[in-house]
Design a protein around this motif. Structure first.
Motif, PDB file in Angstrom:
ATOM      1  N   CYS B   6       0.845  -1.198   0.000  1.00 28.52           N
ATOM      2  CA  CYS B   6       0.000   0.000   0.000  1.00 28.52           C
ATOM      3  C   CYS B   6       0.879   1.247   0.000  1.00 28.52           C
ATOM      4  O   CYS B   6       1.721   1.422   0.882  1.00 28.52           O
ATOM      5  CB  CYS B   6      -0.890   0.022   1.233  1.00 28.52           C
ATOM      6  SG  CYS B   6      -1.884  -1.464   1.359  1.00 28.52           S
ATOM      7  N   ILE B   7       0.685   2.071  -1.005  1.00 36.36           N
ATOM      8  CA  ILE B   7       1.529   3.248  -1.203  1.00 36.36           C
ATOM      9  C   ILE B   7       0.709   4.511  -0.962  1.00 36.36           C
ATOM     10  O   ILE B   7      -0.302   4.754  -1.622  1.00 36.36           O
ATOM     11  CB  ILE B   7       2.090   3.281  -2.642  1.00 36.36           C
ATOM     12  CG1 ILE B   7       2.875   2.006  -2.960  1.00 36.36           C
ATOM     13  CG2 ILE B   7       2.921   4.551  -2.874  1.00 36.36           C
ATOM     14  CD1 ILE B   7       4.243   1.922  -2.343  1.00 36.36           C
ATOM     15  N   PRO B  89      -8.222  10.260  -0.956  1.00 35.40           N
ATOM     16  CA  PRO B  89      -8.032   9.475   0.273  1.00 35.40           C
ATOM     17  C   PRO B  89      -8.447  10.289   1.494  1.00 35.40           C
ATOM     18  O   PRO B  89      -7.695  11.122   1.968  1.00 35.40           O
ATOM     19  CB  PRO B  89      -6.526   9.188   0.277  1.00 35.40           C
ATOM     20  CG  PRO B  89      -5.919  10.242  -0.581  1.00 35.40           C
ATOM     21  CD  PRO B  89      -6.957  10.726  -1.538  1.00 35.40           C
ATOM     22  N   VAL B  95      -9.584   4.731   3.274  1.00 35.44           N
ATOM     23  CA  VAL B  95      -8.524   4.141   2.446  1.00 35.44           C
ATOM     24  C   VAL B  95      -8.479   2.623   2.633  1.00 35.44           C
ATOM     25  O   VAL B  95      -8.475   1.848   1.671  1.00 35.44           O
ATOM     26  CB  VAL B  95      -7.158   4.773   2.803  1.00 35.44           C
ATOM     27  CG1 VAL B  95      -6.005   3.940   2.261  1.00 35.44           C
ATOM     28  CG2 VAL B  95      -7.077   6.209   2.273  1.00 35.44           C
ATOM     29  N   ARG B 115       4.324   2.110   8.564  1.00 37.68           N
ATOM     30  CA  ARG B 115       3.835   2.208   9.946  1.00 37.68           C
ATOM     31  C   ARG B 115       2.885   3.377  10.117  1.00 37.68           C
ATOM     32  O   ARG B 115       1.984   3.341  10.932  1.00 37.68           O
ATOM     33  CB  ARG B 115       4.976   2.314  10.955  1.00 37.68           C
ATOM     34  CG  ARG B 115       5.769   3.593  10.855  1.00 37.68           C
ATOM     35  CD  ARG B 115       6.604   3.832  12.100  1.00 37.68           C
ATOM     36  NE  ARG B 115       5.752   4.270  13.192  1.00 37.68           N
ATOM     37  CZ  ARG B 115       6.206   4.701  14.344  1.00 37.68           C
ATOM     38  NH1 ARG B 115       7.487   4.699  14.593  1.00 37.68           N
ATOM     39  NH2 ARG B 115       5.374   5.119  15.268  1.00 37.68           N
ATOM     40  N   GLU B 116       3.119   4.459   9.371  1.00 34.73           N
ATOM     41  CA  GLU B 116       2.145   5.546   9.320  1.00 34.73           C
ATOM     42  C   GLU B 116       2.455   6.421   8.126  1.00 34.73           C
ATOM     43  O   GLU B 116       3.568   6.423   7.609  1.00 34.73           O
ATOM     44  CB  GLU B 116       2.124   6.366  10.617  1.00 34.73           C
ATOM     45  CG  GLU B 116       3.355   7.212  10.854  1.00 34.73           C
ATOM     46  CD  GLU B 116       3.268   8.055  12.135  1.00 34.73           C
ATOM     47  OE1 GLU B 116       2.555   7.688  13.083  1.00 34.73           O
ATOM     48  OE2 GLU B 116       3.944   9.092  12.175  1.00 34.73           O
ATOM     49  N   SER B 117       1.456   7.160   7.692  1.00 29.79           N
ATOM     50  CA  SER B 117       1.699   8.124   6.618  1.00 29.79           C
ATOM     51  C   SER B 117       2.201   9.391   7.290  1.00 29.79           C
ATOM     52  O   SER B 117       1.699   9.762   8.354  1.00 29.79           O
ATOM     53  CB  SER B 117       0.417   8.383   5.838  1.00 29.79           C
ATOM     54  OG  SER B 117      -0.603   8.822   6.715  1.00 29.79           O
ATOM     55  N   LEU B 124      -3.085   3.634  11.125  1.00 24.50           N
ATOM     56  CA  LEU B 124      -4.285   2.821  11.325  1.00 24.50           C
ATOM     57  C   LEU B 124      -4.566   1.846  10.186  1.00 24.50           C
ATOM     58  O   LEU B 124      -5.247   0.843  10.388  1.00 24.50           O
ATOM     59  CB  LEU B 124      -5.501   3.750  11.483  1.00 24.50           C
ATOM     60  CG  LEU B 124      -5.481   4.665  12.710  1.00 24.50           C
ATOM     61  CD1 LEU B 124      -6.493   5.796  12.539  1.00 24.50           C
ATOM     62  CD2 LEU B 124      -5.779   3.869  13.966  1.00 24.50           C
ATOM     63  N   VAL B 125      -4.066   2.144   8.990  1.00 25.89           N
ATOM     64  CA  VAL B 125      -4.474   1.369   7.819  1.00 25.89           C
ATOM     65  C   VAL B 125      -4.130  -0.116   7.987  1.00 25.89           C
ATOM     66  O   VAL B 125      -4.941  -0.987   7.679  1.00 25.89           O
ATOM     67  CB  VAL B 125      -3.858   1.951   6.522  1.00 25.89           C
ATOM     68  CG1 VAL B 125      -4.007   0.982   5.359  1.00 25.89           C
ATOM     69  CG2 VAL B 125      -4.526   3.285   6.175  1.00 25.89           C
TER      70      VAL B 125
HETATM   71  N1  LIG Z   1      -4.101   6.785   0.093  1.00 20.92           N
HETATM   72  C1  LIG Z   1      -3.466   5.634   0.371  1.00 20.92           C
HETATM   73  N2  LIG Z   1      -3.337   4.678  -0.586  1.00 20.92           N
HETATM   74  C2  LIG Z   1      -2.711   3.509  -0.309  1.00 20.92           C
HETATM   75  N3  LIG Z   1      -2.170   3.220   0.882  1.00 20.92           N
HETATM   76  C3  LIG Z   1      -2.257   4.131   1.861  1.00 20.92           C
HETATM   77  C4  LIG Z   1      -2.913   5.388   1.659  1.00 20.92           C
HETATM   78  N4  LIG Z   1      -2.863   6.067   2.820  1.00 20.92           N
HETATM   79  C5  LIG Z   1      -2.191   5.286   3.701  1.00 20.92           C
HETATM   80  N5  LIG Z   1      -1.836   4.118   3.120  1.00 20.92           N
HETATM   81  C6  LIG Z   1      -1.036   3.012   3.708  1.00 20.92           C
HETATM   82  O1  LIG Z   1      -1.278   2.942   5.099  1.00 20.92           O
HETATM   83  C7  LIG Z   1      -0.105   3.229   5.847  1.00 20.92           C
HETATM   84  C8  LIG Z   1      -0.463   3.935   7.119  1.00 20.92           C
HETATM   85  O2  LIG Z   1      -1.214   5.084   6.811  1.00 20.92           O
HETATM   86  P1  LIG Z   1      -2.023   5.875   7.927  1.00 20.92           P
HETATM   87  O3  LIG Z   1      -2.852   4.908   8.665  1.00 20.92           O
HETATM   88  O4  LIG Z   1      -2.819   6.869   7.139  1.00 20.92           O
HETATM   89  O5  LIG Z   1      -0.986   6.531   8.782  1.00 20.92           O
HETATM   90  C9  LIG Z   1       0.766   4.006   4.884  1.00 20.92           C
HETATM   91  O6  LIG Z   1       2.126   3.892   5.245  1.00 20.92           O
HETATM   92  C10 LIG Z   1       0.443   3.306   3.572  1.00 20.92           C
HETATM   93  O7  LIG Z   1       1.132   2.074   3.449  1.00 20.92           O
END
Ligand SMILES: Nc1ncnc2c1ncn2[C@@H]1O[C@H](COP(=O)(O)O)[C@@H](O)[C@H]1O
Ligand SMILES: Cc1cc2nc3c(=O)[nH]c(=O)nc-3n(C[C@H](O)[C@H](O)[C@H](O)COP(=O)(O)OP(=O)(O)OC[C@H]3O[C@@H](n4cnc5c(N)ncnc54)[C@H](O)[C@@H]3O)c2cc1C
Lengths: 322, 245
Positions: B6-7, B89, B95, B115-117, B124-125
């Motif tokens: 997931c990017i 997103p 997401v 681990r987090e964006s 959380l993803v």
């Molecule tokens: N828009 C997105 N599309 C795909 N993967 C995502 C996206 N946003 C977050 N992720 C994935 O979820 C991880 C944690 O994101 P987050 O929970 O938003 O901090 C990121 O490091 C990505 O691997």
């Protein structure tokens, strides 16, 4: 209706971050006009569970369990949330919290915010303030689902001890095999050291220290103050210090009461992770170092001369306050 | 082995954050966007695993067409194919629900996230995806080794580390030290042009949160300077004035 809070314990004892979360949950329950219920999972004695009443829990579900898995903990918490018809579930956003929070959010189909730094605003719906851009800014996030899950940044809410005793409900753990698909082989916890994520005081050093051998004085200063140690990214990249000490945009974001930066230039990526600290001290031999712009107190000087003086002064202070 | 990575596309780490529209929108003017640094680690580890053991790596992002440049970069680094779910997103729940809807019947052995964006810092993803897909999730890992049908991982825990074992398939999130990120080379960039990038429409549409307003931290009042000769004074000030020690 209720506000539910996960009361994390280590070796049967509640952590400070737990007391913060319970205090936060109690204040949220007051705002919503409802009660506060804690869920404790682990080996917590009944007397300790009762004592969570001091921080505002009216009821504590005490679930005996001798192993950790995010799936198991999330199942128990979501089960109690459903039984008690919880509107809000509160976690501390430490490592344990981070692994359980998202699972509980899905089980309860709840909107979720992590890295929350203030009480919810309930005047129109339910909105919480969280850090974004690794501490470079804050956002107000409205959670629009019937149930809301929030994970609060450690050290961002005070512990309120108003006295009181909670009623304890003994919870019978009944989990399927799915809860144990991740199997722990080995746990290595550094004992006797304050985890950086939860530390109130942090002494941090950067490339200005020249080499790993010079951290003795950093550790000494930290120990006298009762502080955790941190470092800049290049320092952990060069393996002078372990990566879990790396703070900043690509390391961890912290919010201690005091952050002392020694021989760190103050690059934007570093500041992102530490700028919400309540008081910041910069010590740098370069008067133009950007860190001074983000600091409350500054000393322009050579770390190898300044730090020993600080150690002596801190020793004196500690001696006089005993 | 089929791996999904997931990017997330985020502002470059040097970005000075500002907002527009009365502090309700992030100001993207002049901002350079990059692959989230942790996602680069997840991608690189996925490539190392498939290079050693065979298999394919699919990169997925939830984003609008402006994310294409960075998802192409993931292909240039080495992903075999890519998917963009065509939606803004909104937050981690949104997401993860889109990714779960895409991934659920595709038979991935491993799903990796960062681990987090570094923009919205949900972290959380990974967990939401695991729960939605009915898979175990291992959060914040510095090691992933796969041996047949079983993997050994090391995760960060409060004040330490934990080694865990889990059977495939599972979800995990990458932490620093998992590996060193790869930079795309010329051959990779050329090859990326012809690799498949599928665009699919959003289907889950889970709206559970809205970002209403932003605020920058209050600027510091100014730095009180203490002379190096009198460094001990700092300790007194921290005790008597700032009252933090
Ligand atoms: N828009 C997105 N599309 C795909 N993967 C995502 C996206 N946003 C977050 N992720 C994935 O979820 C991880 C944690 O994101 P987050 O929970 O938003 O901090 C990121 O490091 C990505 O691997
Ligand atoms: C994508 C990306 C992500 C990044 N993420 C992070 C991050 O999360 N965290 C992070 O920290 N950095 C991060 N960085 C790196 C960041 O840009 C800086 O390079 C880094 O913070 C500098 O570390 P430093 O201050 O220790 O070293 P330097 O910049 O080398 O600074 C050393 C400082 O020590 C001072 N000094 C030297 N000798 C002495 C002495 N004897 N006494 C006192 N002071 C002395 C110097 O004046 C100087 O200010 C990131 C960079 C990129 C590109």
């Amino acid at each position: 209706m209720a506000v539910l809070v996960f009361a994390e314990s280590v070796d049967g004892k509640f952590k400070k971050s737990t007391l913060e979360a319970v205090s936060y949950a109690k204040e949220t329950a007051n705002l919503l006009g409802t009660k506060t219920i804690a869920v404790s999972i682990g080996n917590v004695a009944e007397a300790d569970a009762k004592a969570l009443g001091n921080y505002g829990a009216e009821t504590v579900y005490n679930a005996p369990l001798d192993k950790f898995s995010p799936e198991a903990f999330a199942s128990i918490i979501a089960d109690v949330a459903k039984t008690e018809n919880a509107q809000v579930v509160v976690f501390s956003n430490n490592y344990a919290g981070k692994s359980i929070t998202p699972l509980v959010a899905v089980k309860l189909e709840a909107g979720v915010a992590s890295g929350v730094v203030a009480l919810p605003n309930t005047s129109a719906g339910f909105s919480v303030r969280k850090s974004v851009f690794s501490g470079k800014a804050f956002a107000d996030v409205q959670l629009t689902t019937p149930v809301k899950v929030v994970a609060i940044t450690p050290n961002s809410y005070q512990v309120n001890n108003n006295g009181g005793e909670a009623a304890v409900v003994n919870y019978t753990v009944n989990l399927g095999n799915d809860a144990w698909r991740t199997q722990i082989v080995e746990t290595n916890r550094v004992t006797g050291k304050i985890p950086l994520t939860e530390a109130e005081l942090v002494v941090s050093a950067g490339r200005g220290l020249k080499g790993p051998e010079n951290w003795t004085m950093i550790e000494e200063l930290a120990e006298i103050l009762g502080a955790a140690t941190a470092c800049s990214k290049p320092v952990s990249d060069m393996h002078w210090r372990p990566h879990e000490e790396h703070v900043g945009q690509t390391g961890i974001t912290i919010k201690p009461n005091l952050y002392i930066a020694i021989g760190i230039s103050g690059a934007i990526q570093h500041l992102a992770g530490v700028s919400s600290s309540k008081v910041i001290v910069a010590i740098n031999k370069d008067p133009e170092a950007p860190f001074f712009k983000a600091a409350d107190y500054g000393i322009v000087g050579d770390a190898f001369e300044v730090v020993p003086k600080l150690i002596d002064a801190a020793k004196q202070l500690k001696a006089s306050s005993h | 082995m089929k791996i999904l990575v997931c990017i997330s596309v985020v502002p470059d780490t040097t970005t000075k954050i500002t907002f527009t529209d009365n502090n309700t929108k992030f100001n993207t003017a002049g901002v350079q966007f990059i692959i989230n640094p942790y996602d680069e680690l997840a991608l690189t580890r996925a490539l190392e695993l498939t290079e050693a053991q065979g298999g394919t790596v699919t990169a997925i992002t939830v984003g609008l067409p402006d994310a294409d440049a960075n998802i192409r970069k993931a292909l240039a680094i080495g992903a075999h194919d890519a998917v963009r779910i065509n939606a803004e997103p909104k937050d981690a729940y949104f997401v993860a629900a889109e990714i779960a809807a895409y991934a659920k019947d595709k038979g991935f052995d491993l799903v990796l996230t960062g681990r987090e964006s570094i923009d919205y810092n949900g972290g959380l993803v990974c967990g939401i995806l695991g729960e939605m897909l009915g898979l175990p999730s291992v959060n914040i890992v510095t090691k992933i080794d796969v041996n047949g049908n079983e993997a050994t991982l090391i995760r960060d825990i409060d004040g330490g580390k934990e080694t865990v074992k889990v059977a495939l398939p599972f979800v995990a999130s990458a932490q620093k030290e998992l590996t060193e990120p790869r930079i795309p080379n010329m051959r990779g960039i050329m090859a990326a042009r012809t690799k498949p990038l599928a665009v699919v429409e959003a289907s889950a549409n889970k709206n559970t949160a809205a970002y209403n307003a932003f605020e920058l931290p209050a600027p510091k009042a100014g730095c009180k300077m203490i002379s190096a000769d009198n460094a001990a004074e700092l300790i007194n000030l921290l005790h008597a004035e700032a009252k933090v020690i």
